[in-house]
Design a protein around this motif. Sequence first.
Motif, PDB file in Angstrom:
ATOM      1  N   PRO A  72       0.825  -1.206   0.000  1.00 14.91           N
ATOM      2  CA  PRO A  72       0.000   0.000   0.000  1.00 14.91           C
ATOM      3  C   PRO A  72       0.862   1.261   0.000  1.00 14.91           C
ATOM      4  O   PRO A  72       2.043   1.236   0.299  1.00 14.91           O
ATOM      5  N   GLU A  73       0.232   2.377  -0.353  1.00 12.71           N
ATOM      6  CA  GLU A  73       0.933   3.655  -0.361  1.00 12.71           C
ATOM      7  C   GLU A  73       0.680   4.394   0.943  1.00 12.71           C
ATOM      8  O   GLU A  73      -0.350   4.230   1.577  1.00 12.71           O
ATOM      9  N   THR A  74       1.625   5.229   1.347  1.00 11.22           N
ATOM     10  CA  THR A  74       1.457   6.057   2.534  1.00 11.22           C
ATOM     11  C   THR A  74       0.672   7.305   2.165  1.00 11.22           C
ATOM     12  O   THR A  74       0.290   7.496   1.016  1.00 11.22           O
ATOM     13  N   GLU A  75       0.434   8.203   3.157  1.00  2.00           N
ATOM     14  CA  GLU A  75      -0.331   9.421   2.878  1.00  2.00           C
ATOM     15  C   GLU A  75       0.362  10.312   1.852  1.00  2.00           C
ATOM     16  O   GLU A  75      -0.267  11.039   1.113  1.00  2.00           O
ATOM     17  N   THR A  76       1.682  10.262   1.799  1.00  2.00           N
ATOM     18  CA  THR A  76       2.417  11.099   0.847  1.00  2.00           C
ATOM     19  C   THR A  76       2.459  10.489  -0.538  1.00  2.00           C
ATOM     20  O   THR A  76       2.957  11.097  -1.460  1.00  2.00           O
ATOM     21  N   GLY A  77       1.945   9.286  -0.695  1.00  2.00           N
ATOM     22  CA  GLY A  77       1.940   8.636  -2.001  1.00  2.00           C
ATOM     23  C   GLY A  77       3.124   7.697  -2.181  1.00  2.00           C
ATOM     24  O   GLY A  77       3.186   6.960  -3.137  1.00  2.00           O
ATOM     25  N   ALA A  78       4.076   7.727  -1.248  1.00  2.00           N
ATOM     26  CA  ALA A  78       5.224   6.833  -1.342  1.00  2.00           C
ATOM     27  C   ALA A  78       4.825   5.451  -0.844  1.00  2.00           C
ATOM     28  O   ALA A  78       4.016   5.315   0.064  1.00  2.00           O
ATOM     29  N   ARG A  79       5.392   4.447  -1.424  1.00  2.00           N
ATOM     30  CA  ARG A  79       5.068   3.079  -1.030  1.00  2.00           C
ATOM     31  C   ARG A  79       5.970   2.658   0.110  1.00  2.00           C
ATOM     32  O   ARG A  79       7.167   2.837   0.059  1.00  2.00           O
ATOM     33  N   HIS A  80       5.370   2.120   1.168  1.00  2.00           N
ATOM     34  CA  HIS A  80       6.124   1.688   2.338  1.00  2.00           C
ATOM     35  C   HIS A  80       6.768   0.336   2.034  1.00  2.00           C
ATOM     36  O   HIS A  80       6.076  -0.623   1.699  1.00  2.00           O
ATOM     37  N   PRO A  81       8.095   0.224   2.153  1.00  2.00           N
ATOM     38  CA  PRO A  81       8.764  -1.007   1.728  1.00  2.00           C
ATOM     39  C   PRO A  81       8.481  -2.226   2.605  1.00  2.00           C
ATOM     40  O   PRO A  81       8.595  -3.352   2.148  1.00  2.00           O
ATOM     41  N   PHE A  82       8.066  -2.029   3.865  1.00  2.00           N
ATOM     42  CA  PHE A  82       7.850  -3.155   4.752  1.00  2.00           C
ATOM     43  C   PHE A  82       6.370  -3.469   4.966  1.00  2.00           C
ATOM     44  O   PHE A  82       6.027  -4.265   5.827  1.00  2.00           O
ATOM     45  N   ALA A  83       5.494  -2.865   4.192  1.00  2.00           N
ATOM     46  CA  ALA A  83       4.062  -3.096   4.364  1.00  2.00           C
ATOM     47  C   ALA A  83       3.683  -4.544   4.061  1.00  2.00           C
ATOM     48  O   ALA A  83       2.802  -5.097   4.700  1.00  2.00           O
ATOM     49  N   VAL A  84       4.346  -5.161   3.099  1.00  2.99           N
ATOM     50  CA  VAL A  84       4.038  -6.552   2.768  1.00  2.99           C
ATOM     51  C   VAL A  84       4.392  -7.456   3.939  1.00  2.99           C
ATOM     52  O   VAL A  84       3.657  -8.382   4.276  1.00  2.99           O
ATOM     53  N   LEU A  85       5.525  -7.181   4.603  1.00  3.62           N
ATOM     54  CA  LEU A  85       5.903  -7.988   5.764  1.00  3.62           C
ATOM     55  C   LEU A  85       4.901  -7.832   6.896  1.00  3.62           C
ATOM     56  O   LEU A  85       4.571  -8.806   7.575  1.00  3.62           O
ATOM     57  N   ALA A  86       4.391  -6.609   7.108  1.00  2.00           N
ATOM     58  CA  ALA A  86       3.391  -6.390   8.149  1.00  2.00           C
ATOM     59  C   ALA A  86       2.110  -7.158   7.829  1.00  2.00           C
ATOM     60  O   ALA A  86       1.487  -7.749   8.712  1.00  2.00           O
ATOM     61  N   ALA A  87       1.720  -7.174   6.552  1.00  2.12           N
ATOM     62  CA  ALA A  87       0.517  -7.904   6.160  1.00  2.12           C
ATOM     63  C   ALA A  87       0.706  -9.404   6.367  1.00  2.12           C
ATOM     64  O   ALA A  87      -0.207 -10.095   6.832  1.00  2.12           O
ATOM     65  N   LEU A  88       1.881  -9.922   6.056  1.00  3.36           N
ATOM     66  CA  LEU A  88       2.146 -11.335   6.282  1.00  3.36           C
ATOM     67  C   LEU A  88       2.119 -11.680   7.759  1.00  3.36           C
ATOM     68  O   LEU A  88       1.628 -12.739   8.166  1.00  3.36           O
ATOM     69  N   ARG A  89       2.635 -10.781   8.579  1.00  7.14           N
ATOM     70  CA  ARG A  89       2.630 -11.022  10.030  1.00  7.14           C
ATOM     71  C   ARG A  89       1.205 -11.051  10.563  1.00  7.14           C
ATOM     72  O   ARG A  89       0.845 -11.886  11.380  1.00  7.14           O
ATOM     73  N   ARG A  90       0.351 -10.114  10.071  1.00  6.37           N
ATOM     74  CA  ARG A  90      -1.055 -10.105  10.494  1.00  6.37           C
ATOM     75  C   ARG A  90      -1.737 -11.407  10.094  1.00  6.37           C
ATOM     76  O   ARG A  90      -2.518 -11.967  10.853  1.00  6.37           O
ATOM     77  N   GLU A  91      -1.462 -11.890   8.875  1.00 10.46           N
ATOM     78  CA  GLU A  91      -2.062 -13.133   8.406  1.00 10.46           C
ATOM     79  C   GLU A  91      -1.618 -14.312   9.285  1.00 10.46           C
ATOM     80  O   GLU A  91      -2.425 -15.165   9.643  1.00 10.46           O
ATOM     81  N   SER A  92      -0.330 -14.352   9.636  1.00  6.07           N
ATOM     82  CA  SER A  92       0.143 -15.473  10.446  1.00  6.07           C
ATOM     83  C   SER A  92      -0.413 -15.405  11.859  1.00  6.07           C
ATOM     84  O   SER A  92      -0.660 -16.422  12.485  1.00  6.07           O
ATOM     85  N   ASP A  93      -0.634 -14.165  12.388  1.00  8.87           N
ATOM     86  CA  ASP A  93      -1.225 -14.022  13.725  1.00  8.87           C
ATOM     87  C   ASP A  93      -2.678 -14.498  13.734  1.00  8.87           C
ATOM     88  O   ASP A  93      -3.137 -15.074  14.712  1.00  8.87           O
ATOM     89  N   THR A  94      -3.414 -14.256  12.663  1.00  3.59           N
ATOM     90  CA  THR A  94      -4.812 -14.680  12.614  1.00  3.59           C
ATOM     91  C   THR A  94      -4.936 -16.196  12.446  1.00  3.59           C
ATOM     92  O   THR A  94      -5.903 -16.799  12.873  1.00  3.59           O
ATOM     93  N   LEU A  95      -3.933 -16.829  11.836  1.00  5.73           N
ATOM     94  CA  LEU A  95      -3.970 -18.280  11.665  1.00  5.73           C
ATOM     95  C   LEU A  95      -3.623 -18.996  12.957  1.00  5.73           C
ATOM     96  O   LEU A  95      -4.045 -20.129  13.172  1.00  5.73           O
TER      97      LEU A  95
END
Length: 96
Positions: A72-95
């Motif tokens: 995903p993009e941040t408020e400034t329009g720049a893409r956060h490089p670690f957002a995919v890792l955060a999403a994977l961590r959320r997925e593993s926590d829910t499992l």
Amino acid sequence: MALVRTERAASELVGEYEVLVVEDDSMRPLDLIEDELLLAIPIVPRHAPGACLPPETTVEDGGLAAPADGVPETETGARHPFAVLAALRRESDTLN
């Protein structure tokens, strides 16, 4: 290309010739062609500028969707490089 028998003869040649020192009376053209083809292959594959474009990120309702790689993009329009890792961590926590 110039075929010579000795290094001395190769050093005497000047100009745009590529020198090949032939040590015996026979030469296999296939070996020469194979070597030239291998040298002509680029080290890094490339494509013409503009030939490779990113996929569209818009949805039918007119809003913007997440890019195809899920970052995903941040408020400034720049893409956060670690957002995919955060999403994977959320997925593993829910499992768990």
